[in-house]
Design an enzyme around this catalytic site. Sequence first.
Site, PDB file in Angstrom:
ATOM      1  N   ASP A  75       1.073  -1.398   0.079  1.00 18.42           N
ATOM      2  CA  ASP A  75      -0.031  -0.151  -0.010  1.00 18.42           C
ATOM      3  C   ASP A  75       1.067   1.099   0.161  1.00 18.42           C
ATOM      4  O   ASP A  75       1.846   1.319   0.771  1.00 18.42           O
ATOM      5  CB  ASP A  75      -0.763   0.070   1.424  1.00 18.42           C
ATOM      6  CG  ASP A  75      -2.150  -1.020   1.018  1.00 18.42           C
ATOM      7  OD1 ASP A  75      -2.181  -1.738   0.073  1.00 18.42           O
ATOM      8  OD2 ASP A  75      -2.925  -0.789   1.856  1.00 18.42           O
ATOM      9  N   HIS A 126      -6.130   2.670  -4.688  1.00 15.43           N
ATOM     10  CA  HIS A 126      -6.326   2.683  -2.937  1.00 15.43           C
ATOM     11  C   HIS A 126      -7.078   3.933  -2.769  1.00 15.43           C
ATOM     12  O   HIS A 126      -7.051   4.290  -1.490  1.00 15.43           O
ATOM     13  CB  HIS A 126      -4.805   2.637  -2.245  1.00 15.43           C
ATOM     14  CG  HIS A 126      -4.911   2.084  -1.002  1.00 15.43           C
ATOM     15  ND1 HIS A 126      -5.875   1.354  -0.323  1.00 15.43           N
ATOM     16  CD2 HIS A 126      -4.360   2.545  -0.014  1.00 15.43           C
ATOM     17  CE1 HIS A 126      -5.622   1.288   0.935  1.00 15.43           C
ATOM     18  NE2 HIS A 126      -4.738   2.205   1.227  1.00 15.43           N
ATOM     19  N   HIS A 130      -8.507   8.578   0.748  1.00 16.98           N
ATOM     20  CA  HIS A 130      -8.275   7.453   1.779  1.00 16.98           C
ATOM     21  C   HIS A 130      -9.244   7.709   2.981  1.00 16.98           C
ATOM     22  O   HIS A 130      -8.845   7.616   4.333  1.00 16.98           O
ATOM     23  CB  HIS A 130      -6.747   7.662   2.407  1.00 16.98           C
ATOM     24  CG  HIS A 130      -6.321   6.495   2.951  1.00 16.98           C
ATOM     25  ND1 HIS A 130      -6.243   6.138   4.236  1.00 16.98           N
ATOM     26  CD2 HIS A 130      -5.646   5.111   2.281  1.00 16.98           C
ATOM     27  CE1 HIS A 130      -5.800   4.687   4.323  1.00 16.98           C
ATOM     28  NE2 HIS A 130      -5.469   4.354   3.286  1.00 16.98           N
ATOM     29  N   HIS A 222       3.773  -1.901   3.429  1.00 18.84           N
ATOM     30  CA  HIS A 222       3.764  -0.471   3.043  1.00 18.84           C
ATOM     31  C   HIS A 222       5.083  -0.169   2.409  1.00 18.84           C
ATOM     32  O   HIS A 222       5.942  -0.339   2.990  1.00 18.84           O
ATOM     33  CB  HIS A 222       3.249   0.122   4.236  1.00 18.84           C
ATOM     34  CG  HIS A 222       1.949  -0.083   4.624  1.00 18.84           C
ATOM     35  ND1 HIS A 222       1.623  -1.135   5.425  1.00 18.84           N
ATOM     36  CD2 HIS A 222       0.683   0.590   4.486  1.00 18.84           C
ATOM     37  CE1 HIS A 222       0.405  -1.135   5.663  1.00 18.84           C
ATOM     38  NE2 HIS A 222      -0.239   0.018   5.342  1.00 18.84           N
TER      39      HIS A 222
END
Length: 254
Positions: A75, A126, A130, A222
């Site tokens: 991510d 993504h 967010h 990440h």
Amino acid sequence: MFLFAGSRVLHTDRPQNDNEPVKEEVVNNQNESITPKASNKRTAKEQKVDEASKIYSSRYEIDRTKGKTVVLTFDAGADGSRLPEILDILSENHVKATFFLTGPFCERYPNLVKKITAYGFEVGNHSYAHKDMTTMSNEAIREDILKAQEIIIRTTGQDPRPWFRPPYGARDDRVREVLKSLGYETVYWTIDSLDWEDNMTVEREKNRIYNNLKDGSIILLHIGSKTTPIILSEMIKYFIGKGYRVTDLSGALR
């Protein structure tokens, strides 16, 4: 409509012990609705620890014909300085991974993001803002996803569909329907490395991953992690030594 073999759901209502295998429960309905637990004292990132389950899309299944599989997913949203090192390590070890990008990350690091597809890796969406999408209207969700999608395509030259990872893993039937109407499948994870934690150590991260590894594992990592680049090459060699093929979502699901 395809269903995952095993239909695994991981429950993490209590903190996960680094040395304790994740308990799994076979359930009939993978499309469980999840909303991050609310707390005035917890940051948005910390809510990840308290998600009630982590399951992936019911439209796809792990391709068991190719042997034991582990999927690496990264991510992106914060620091991008470690991305070149991560890409080099993946390439040197001849393995694939899926990178979930936010719109702002692409805007902040366009030249770095272009290297993801230049190296031959796939990308997913993504979101842009967010945010917890269960709290957003249908139209707001569409606008957010399409905004991120446009930026990702413009920056990488690659369409992120069908892969979408909802922020914080938050979704419900309504959110899934909006995503589906835009051509996306929601993708979660079965192992959360927690590599974003400031106090994470390489040993703790390895323990969390190794002790919970199994065929079909989707690992959440990440790009901004301080520890993951340190152990990534060792981790890949560990997986291969255990007989796993290491790949991206497109290489694992069918």
